[in-house]
Write a protein that holds these residues in place. Structure first.
Motif, PDB file in Angstrom:
ATOM      1  N   GLN A 274       0.608  -0.623  -0.198  1.00 13.14           N
ATOM      2  CA  GLN A 274      -0.274   0.086  -0.519  1.00 13.14           C
ATOM      3  C   GLN A 274       0.624   1.565   0.537  1.00 13.14           C
ATOM      4  N   LYS A 275       2.277   1.173  -0.440  1.00 12.97           N
ATOM      5  CA  LYS A 275       3.153   2.160  -0.480  1.00 12.97           C
ATOM      6  C   LYS A 275       2.675   2.644  -1.404  1.00 12.97           C
ATOM      7  N   GLU A 276       3.115   4.282  -1.842  1.00 16.96           N
ATOM      8  CA  GLU A 276       2.385   4.706  -3.008  1.00 16.96           C
ATOM      9  C   GLU A 276       4.157   5.968  -2.916  1.00 16.96           C
ATOM     10  N   HIS A 277       4.494   5.873  -4.499  1.00 11.05           N
ATOM     11  CA  HIS A 277       5.065   7.309  -4.685  1.00 11.05           C
ATOM     12  C   HIS A 277       4.678   7.692  -6.007  1.00 11.05           C
ATOM     13  N   THR A 278       4.561   9.290  -6.473  1.00 11.48           N
ATOM     14  CA  THR A 278       3.986  10.208  -7.344  1.00 11.48           C
ATOM     15  C   THR A 278       5.513  10.724  -8.421  1.00 11.48           C
ATOM     16  N   LEU A 279       5.214  10.391  -9.647  1.00 15.79           N
ATOM     17  CA  LEU A 279       6.004  10.383 -11.407  1.00 15.79           C
ATOM     18  C   LEU A 279       6.561  11.576 -11.088  1.00 15.79           C
ATOM     19  N   SER A 280       7.790  11.479 -11.540  1.00 16.14           N
ATOM     20  CA  SER A 280       8.122  13.096 -11.104  1.00 16.14           C
ATOM     21  C   SER A 280       8.623  13.426 -13.516  1.00 16.14           C
ATOM     22  N   PHE A 281       8.157  15.010 -13.525  1.00 19.88           N
ATOM     23  CA  PHE A 281       8.560  15.193 -14.507  1.00 19.88           C
ATOM     24  C   PHE A 281       8.826  16.578 -14.461  1.00 19.88           C
ATOM     25  N   ASN A 282       9.429  16.941 -15.689  1.00 22.51           N
ATOM     26  CA  ASN A 282      10.551  18.454 -15.134  1.00 22.51           C
ATOM     27  C   ASN A 282       9.534  19.300 -15.820  1.00 22.51           C
TER      28      ASN A 282
ATOM     29  N   PRO B 241       7.499  23.007 -16.048  1.00 21.27           N
ATOM     30  CA  PRO B 241       5.993  23.551 -15.050  1.00 21.27           C
ATOM     31  C   PRO B 241       4.867  24.008 -15.218  1.00 21.27           C
ATOM     32  N   ALA B 242       4.575  23.267 -16.718  1.00 22.02           N
ATOM     33  CA  ALA B 242       3.604  22.602 -17.102  1.00 22.02           C
ATOM     34  C   ALA B 242       3.330  21.507 -18.651  1.00 22.02           C
ATOM     35  N   PHE B 243       2.621  20.476 -18.591  1.00 21.17           N
ATOM     36  CA  PHE B 243       2.415  19.669 -19.357  1.00 21.17           C
ATOM     37  C   PHE B 243       1.771  18.442 -19.306  1.00 21.17           C
ATOM     38  N   SER B 244       1.323  17.882 -20.099  1.00 19.21           N
ATOM     39  CA  SER B 244       0.609  16.632 -20.461  1.00 19.21           C
ATOM     40  C   SER B 244       0.763  15.725 -19.830  1.00 19.21           C
ATOM     41  N   VAL B 245      -0.115  14.260 -19.519  1.00 13.64           N
ATOM     42  CA  VAL B 245       0.646  13.326 -19.552  1.00 13.64           C
ATOM     43  C   VAL B 245       0.004  12.242 -19.871  1.00 13.64           C
ATOM     44  N   TYR B 246      -0.333  11.372 -20.612  1.00 16.66           N
ATOM     45  CA  TYR B 246      -1.524  10.850 -20.602  1.00 16.66           C
ATOM     46  C   TYR B 246      -1.394   8.696 -20.612  1.00 16.66           C
TER      47      TYR B 246
ATOM     48  N   TYR C  50       4.031  11.669 -23.118  1.00 17.00           N
ATOM     49  CA  TYR C  50       4.204  13.234 -22.485  1.00 17.00           C
ATOM     50  C   TYR C  50       4.204  14.046 -22.885  1.00 17.00           C
ATOM     51  N   THR C  51       4.016  14.953 -22.649  1.00 16.55           N
ATOM     52  CA  THR C  51       4.532  16.389 -23.601  1.00 16.55           C
ATOM     53  C   THR C  51       3.717  17.773 -22.503  1.00 16.55           C
ATOM     54  N   SER C  52       4.426  18.778 -23.419  1.00 17.52           N
ATOM     55  CA  SER C  52       4.533  20.099 -23.042  1.00 17.52           C
ATOM     56  C   SER C  52       4.916  20.919 -24.072  1.00 17.52           C
ATOM     57  N   MET C  53       4.893  22.420 -23.736  1.00 15.54           N
ATOM     58  CA  MET C  53       4.766  23.316 -25.181  1.00 15.54           C
ATOM     59  C   MET C  53       5.938  23.070 -25.524  1.00 15.54           C
ATOM     60  N   THR C  54       7.116  22.706 -25.193  1.00 11.31           N
ATOM     61  CA  THR C  54       8.358  22.917 -25.487  1.00 11.31           C
ATOM     62  C   THR C  54       9.057  21.588 -25.425  1.00 11.31           C
TER      63      THR C  54
END
Length: 731
Positions: free
Chosen positions: A396-404, A406-411, A427-431
């Motif tokens: 039941q332990k959890e971890h959060t996936l990290s991305f670089n 400041p604003a992004f989309s991930v599916y 994963y994508t962002s505006m840059t």
């Protein structure tokens, strides 16, 4: 009318995404004095704008009379020669008005096309014993669907070359390609008109022979039962275009013998079909704007009938996934921003047996779950940003996936195997160009599988993205995503500004990369996405505060974002451009009625602008499904409110921005006559000589031209229109 997001088609769209990625108009006062009894034909001189005749058509409800002078433009069969001549004249006029930009359009098209890798393969997705992917080759407009027995492509087999099927058609679209559980048969839907009515065909993958079975009038998707000879499909009402009947078809039998297993009697609901990850049940998904539900069919019994997961209730929304003997249910039950529950398969029908897994949080929207044998992965949205969390089902332990960024989309997509140790995401962002990862469920370590190639001199470091919040007139803070080229940007109000918005159906336009957009950024434009109310960027309340009797908030937010971006120096107040399509076209129509002085140019694509008349006509496709979005104008309260912002009804004598309107003759979501009428009325009322251009694709529908390159011509047209107005028409 407007197409809603299709949650069950994301895998195919991501695979495709991985593969693809002057004269002035005659002044209004002269138009008004011109003859209005005849339509200007396609052979008439295009020096003057086409002037549509006026035929008063009276409509009365709630004691209110409206006169529509252009109602005559509606032809459901698309055959009336007078109407077709008028649309052709509009095209001729648009071409003449933009003749001086033809070289720019051509150069932009080649520029956009040159950034796309011609030979491009998608990331293989495992399903059963095969890995499925698509290939794009050379100047092909369409994908080639392939599969192989391992991820490296050994024993590659071509399933379907869409280019071969499409070669004799101006428009061609494949939908719902799906292979039987034993991997021996394939079904796919084809649409040759762009009305989103598909014929489903079948092929024997060993012999490559087409089977005689053809299913007509369908949504385009099938779901296979586990006997490899039975399929379920949705049949459409050919008038309203609602998919409302689920049929069961046995291969080798005529469609007329198919068994009706479910019929939706409430015409405010959409119907969808799918299959559980373990293949044991077939889902029938029932969805309206504010209510939803699920029925299940035993996939191992070709005679089974649907069973409700729980009875539908007004205002109750839920969908389901299955793991072992439990159904995991994402629901708004006592949870405005949704939560996750589970229930044993033996306790179907009783929601009092639902057990909470992920609790509701007022400021965090629960958005979905992926289930594995040893892990559960769920997606949330907080302050507009998506996060993905992984829970070990043993500890039941959890971890959060990290991305670089400041604003992004991930599916999450392509996660069809319970025993997988990795999560597949896009994963994508505006840059950041679209990037595919496999992420280890235990450690969180990412393995990059592919990143969208951007040919030419693209360097992500040349661009910057920001997420800011802008206070609207009622004090609410609206998120805005921005991107610009660093060496072209000065925060002094000198840059041209392109502002995009949608703001309906709870559809959230997350920040993502666009190689086409570089053509604007490299010419000094700042690109902004206004995450206005009507989306779910800030959770479900953000949506509820931008629909029905709060719809005006959507328009206020967009206008207030424009004002703030110019005040804060992100854009030049004299060079602001705006664009939106479908319900975003309604947004464009509303803001140019309410604040036309803010915009130099506006592009309204397939715009839903005749809100009241359309919503009063149940014969128009998809109307009844929209009552919980816009309101039912048969109720005077909603009628009065909708009338107050309806772009067509609120056209007035005033100066309007330069306007480019586009549509497709065969559009099944927003009928062509809505923008045609709107343009005619604007021509009659507008008081300045700004351009008003109407481009009709006589071969396409709501999604525009089919093919990966053809659609770029539409983008090049819009960009050339804006760049010319901005004085940046030199390459």
């Amino acid at each position: 009318m407007i197409i809603m997001a299709q949650k069950y088609s994301f895998l195919l769209s991501v695979i495709s995404l991985a593969v693809l990625s002057a004269c002035t108009e005659q002044p209004a006062n002269l138009q008004a004095s011109s003859p209005t009894t005849e339509v200007v034909s396609a052979t008439t001189s295009v020096a003057l704008a086409p002037v549509a005749k006026k035929v008063p058509y009276e409509m009365e409800i709630h004691g209110d009379k409206r006169i529509d002078n252009y109602y005559w433009m509606r032809d459901d069969k698309r055959e009336d020669p007078e109407i077709l001549a008028h649309l052709a004249a509009e095209n001729d006029y648009t071409n003449a008005q933009l003749a001086h930009t033809e070289k720019l359009q051509a150069e932009l098209f080649e520029e956009l096309k040159a950034r796309i890798e011609k030979n491009d393969d998608s990331v293989p997705v495992k399903k059963g014993q095969y890995f499925y992917s698509t290939e794009m080759r050379g100047d092909n407009e369409y994908p080639i669907y392939v599969r192989s027995t391992d991820v490296s492509g050994t024993n590659k087999e071509i399933l379907l070359d869409v280019n071969t099927l499409a070669k004799d058609h101006a428009y061609y679209q494949v939908s719902g390609l799906d292979v039987s559980p034993n991997g021996q048969l394939m079904a796919f839907g084809e649409d040759k008109v762009s009305r989103r009515v598909y014929s489903v065909k079948f092929q024997d993958l060993a012999s490559k022979a087409m089977l005689p079975d053809v299913l007509e009038g369908t949504e385009g998707d099938v779901v296979w039962a586990n006997d490899n000879k039975t399929v379920y499909y949705i049949k459409k009402d050919l008038q309203t275009l609602l998919g409302y009947q689920v049929y069961r078809h046995t291969l080798g039998t005529p469609q007329s013998d198919d068994q009706l297993v479910y019929e939706e009697t409430d015409n405010t609901y959409y119907t969808g079909i799918g299959k559980s990850k373990d293949g044991s049940v077939i889902f029938i998904n029932h969805g309206s704007t504010e209510s939803s539900g699920v029925s299940v069919i035993d996939a191992n019994n070709p005679k089974a009938m649907p069973q409700r997961l729980v009875q539908r209730e007004k205002g109750l929304e839920y969908d389901a996934s299955k793991l072992g003997q439990y159904y995991y249910i994402t629901t708004n039950l006592d949870a405005v921003n949704f939560r996750l529950m589970k229930v044993h398969q033996d306790e179907l029908g009783d929601k009092t047996k639902w057990q909470e897994v992920i609790p509701h949080r007022a400021n965090v929207k629960f958005e979905g779950v992926q289930l594995f044998n040893h892990h559960m992965v769920y997606q949330e949205r907080e302050k507009g940003q998506t996060s993905i969390k992984v829970r070990d089902l043993t500890t039941q332990k959890e971890h959060t996936l990290s991305f670089n960024d400041p604003a992004f989309s991930v599916y999450m997509y392509g996660n069809g195997e319970f025993d997988s140790s990795a999560l597949r995401v896009y994963y994508t962002s505006m840059t950041t160009p679209g990037t595919h990862y496999d992420i280890d469920l235990a450690s969180g370590k990412k393995v990059q599988l592919k990143q969208q190639a951007v040919l030419g001199d693209f360097n992500a470091d040349n661009y910057a993205s920001e997420r800011i919040f802008i206070k609207a007139r009622d004090g609410v803070e609206v998120p805005v995503s921005l991107v610009y080229r660093k060496d072209k940007f000065k925060k002094d109000g000198s840059n041209s500004l392109y502002q995009y918005g949608y703001g309906s159906y709870g559809s959230t336009m997350d920040p993502s990369f666009s190689s086409s957009r570089l053509s604007l950024l490299d010419r000094g434009f700042v690109y902004a996405i206004a995450h206005i109310r009507g989306s779910q960027m800030l959770g479900r309340p953000w949506y509820d505060d931008g629909k029905k009797l709060t719809k005006q908030n959507t328009f206020n937010d967009f206008i207030d974002v424009t004002k703030a971006l110019t005040t804060q120096g992100y854009g030049n107040k004299d060079n602001v451009f705006a664009a939106g399509g479908s319900a975003g076209g309604l947004l464009m129509g509303a803001v140019i009625n309410q604040a036309p002085e803010l915009y130099k140019g506006v592009a309204a694509h397939v715009p839903f602008v005749d809100v009241v008349t359309t919503m009063l006509d149940e014969s128009i496709p998809l109307t009844t499904n929209e009552y919980d979005e816009w309101g039912n104008p048969n109720d005077k309260t909603y009628y009065d409110y909708m009338l107050s912002y309806s772009p067509y009804d609120q056209v007035k004598a005033q100066a309007y921005p330069n306007l480019l309107v586009t549509t497709g003759l065969h559009d099944s979501q927003v009928q062509y006559f809505e923008p045609a009428k709107w343009v005619a009325k604007l021509r009659d009322y507008k008081t300045n000589d700004n351009k008003l251009l109407f481009k009709v694709d006589m071969e396409a529908g709501h999604g525009g031209a089919s093919g990966r390159f053809k659609g770029l011509k539409d983008r090049a047209l819009e960009y050339a229109f804006f760049l010319d107005l901005a004085g940046k028409n030199k390459l």
